[in-house]
Write a protein that holds these residues in place. Sequence first.
Motif, PDB file in Angstrom:
ATOM      1  N   HIS A   9       0.835  -1.208   0.000  1.00 39.60           N
ATOM      2  CA  HIS A   9       0.000   0.000   0.000  1.00 39.60           C
ATOM      3  C   HIS A   9       0.867   1.254   0.000  1.00 39.60           C
ATOM      4  CE1 HIS A   9      -3.236   2.546   2.295  1.00 39.60           C
ATOM      5  NE2 HIS A   9      -2.962   3.027   1.102  1.00 39.60           N
ATOM      6  N   ALA A  10       1.945   1.230   0.764  1.00 41.10           N
ATOM      7  CA  ALA A  10       2.813   2.413   0.859  1.00 41.10           C
ATOM      8  C   ALA A  10       3.509   2.725  -0.458  1.00 41.10           C
ATOM      9  CB  ALA A  10       3.837   2.205   1.971  1.00 41.10           C
ATOM     10  N   VAL A  28      -3.962  -1.737  -9.874  1.00 39.62           N
ATOM     11  CA  VAL A  28      -4.723  -1.740  -8.621  1.00 39.62           C
ATOM     12  C   VAL A  28      -4.848  -0.320  -8.085  1.00 39.62           C
ATOM     13  CG1 VAL A  28      -4.789  -2.610  -6.262  1.00 39.62           C
ATOM     14  CG2 VAL A  28      -4.000  -4.091  -8.113  1.00 39.62           C
ATOM     15  N   TYR A  29      -3.780   0.441  -8.179  1.00 33.94           N
ATOM     16  CA  TYR A  29      -3.821   1.825  -7.685  1.00 33.94           C
ATOM     17  C   TYR A  29      -4.825   2.656  -8.480  1.00 33.94           C
ATOM     18  CZ  TYR A  29      -2.259   6.506  -6.433  1.00 33.94           C
ATOM     19  OH  TYR A  29      -2.213   7.808  -6.021  1.00 33.94           O
ATOM     20  N   ARG A  30      -4.836   2.525  -9.787  1.00 34.32           N
ATOM     21  CA  ARG A  30      -5.785   3.281 -10.602  1.00 34.32           C
ATOM     22  C   ARG A  30      -7.230   2.842 -10.347  1.00 34.32           C
ATOM     23  NH1 ARG A  30      -1.552   2.842 -14.653  1.00 34.32           N
ATOM     24  NH2 ARG A  30      -2.481   0.878 -15.373  1.00 34.32           N
ATOM     25  N   PHE A  87      -5.469   6.765   0.993  1.00 35.96           N
ATOM     26  CA  PHE A  87      -5.392   6.777   2.453  1.00 35.96           C
ATOM     27  C   PHE A  87      -3.963   6.490   2.895  1.00 35.96           C
ATOM     28  CE2 PHE A  87      -9.957   6.010   4.039  1.00 35.96           C
ATOM     29  CZ  PHE A  87     -10.474   6.794   3.017  1.00 35.96           C
ATOM     30  N   PRO A  88      -3.513   7.089   3.981  1.00 37.95           N
ATOM     31  CA  PRO A  88      -2.174   6.745   4.493  1.00 37.95           C
ATOM     32  C   PRO A  88      -2.156   5.316   5.013  1.00 37.95           C
ATOM     33  CG  PRO A  88      -3.326   8.196   6.025  1.00 37.95           C
ATOM     34  CD  PRO A  88      -4.166   8.140   4.782  1.00 37.95           C
ATOM     35  N   PRO A  89      -1.088   4.594   4.751  1.00 40.66           N
ATOM     36  CA  PRO A  89      -1.017   3.193   5.222  1.00 40.66           C
ATOM     37  C   PRO A  89      -0.959   3.124   6.742  1.00 40.66           C
ATOM     38  CG  PRO A  89       1.081   3.875   4.302  1.00 40.66           C
ATOM     39  CD  PRO A  89       0.132   4.992   4.031  1.00 40.66           C
ATOM     40  N   ALA A  90      -1.216   1.948   7.271  1.00 44.87           N
ATOM     41  CA  ALA A  90      -1.214   1.750   8.724  1.00 44.87           C
ATOM     42  C   ALA A  90       0.175   2.016   9.290  1.00 44.87           C
ATOM     43  CB  ALA A  90      -1.660   0.326   9.046  1.00 44.87           C
ATOM     44  N   ARG A  91       0.279   3.013  10.147  1.00 45.36           N
ATOM     45  CA  ARG A  91       1.586   3.418  10.663  1.00 45.36           C
ATOM     46  C   ARG A  91       2.191   2.361  11.571  1.00 45.36           C
ATOM     47  NH1 ARG A  91       0.410   9.779  12.309  1.00 45.36           N
ATOM     48  NH2 ARG A  91      -0.109  10.516  10.188  1.00 45.36           N
TER      49      ARG A  91
END
Length: 414
Positions: A372-373, A383-385, A398-402
């Motif tokens: 995801h990052a 997948v991103y598009r 969305f920001p990935p899980a920190r």
Amino acid sequence: MTSNESVLPIPQPNRADVKQINVGQKERRNNRRVLGNISNLAPTVVVEAAKATQITRPITRNYHAQLVANAQGAADKNVKIQKPQSETNNGEVALKKQEESPKRRAKKPSKSLTSVLSARSKVACGITLKPKDPVVNIDESDINNELAEVEYVEDIYKFYKLSETEGGLQDYMNSQPELNAKMRGILIDWLIEVHRKFNMMPESLYLTINIVDRYLSMRKVPRREFQLVGISAMLIACKYEEIWPPEVNDLIAISDNAYSREQILVMEKAILGQLGWYLTVPTPYVFLVRYTKASIPSDDEMENMVFFLTDLGLIHYSVIIANNPSKLAAAAVYAARCTLNKTPVWTETLKHHTGYNEDELRDCAKILVSFHASANETKLKAVYRKYVNPEKGAVALFPPARSLLAEVVAGESS
């Protein structure tokens, strides 16, 4: 006294007893003292004999029963005797307090200081045992829905878990002389793009990838036919899942006329023969639907994030081989809950329906979060598009899980 009541005879005293009593009275009369007690004598306890009750009325049966009951009640009472405890300066004798009964003397065992301090320390540190959150019945709202198959859904998923274990994929890439994991990733990325342009059902994509991997694990495929396997596998999956599957000419056009109609149909027949026409398989999709439903509360944002992370995992060969479909789906749900800051991250309901503990999913979830990052930076952007689109909630942005990403960075640096 009524006529029907009989009179009991009054007992007469014995003459010997009367004589003994008269002698005792004479002795006491001869031993009389002039002075009384002037506090120079040791105190003694004198217990007087109980005086005989004088009967002045005839003893009937009822009256006799009453006397016996009174005597029994008096005998049951505890006679408390006061004893001298100490003498004061004025010569007064302080009497000791009455002794408490055994029940009052019995005290509850007091807790030791160590146990009290340990209990307080656990409370302060939050170590106290908390009740587990109950398992929620996620099928309660679908009781009247015949398509939900509430009566059989648990047995169905037990069969899915058993089927994926028996028919799990083995590491086949070493047996393919002309293919590698990078080429597989390029093919899957292209199939995801084709799937999005044709606006197919999600079941078709997951079945297509399953067919490709199973066929490659059974037959050696030359590089020139690799894309042909992908197109034919998608045609088979669409015929199985879609109401209006794409035509062969559409697939030829989208592959830039790389293959003819005859080649696609021949490859379709070869794949079905090799797989034994076995297409009813537990893909990650069937587990994603169930596990997302168990992720309470479940909404469109949660669903899109789960499918986004799963699609990222499908591209990578190492993830597919190391994790069976149910574990990949459960790890995607875990990573999605971490990304969306859901608390608690893993509930008893999810543990019950997935069959996985949090520790079993953490490694796979960290890999998905790392994908995801870097989704916007990699060359494979299908997948991103797909998930940057507002129709999918733009969850790719969305920001990935920190928390999980920090563990990945720490592991790489060490």
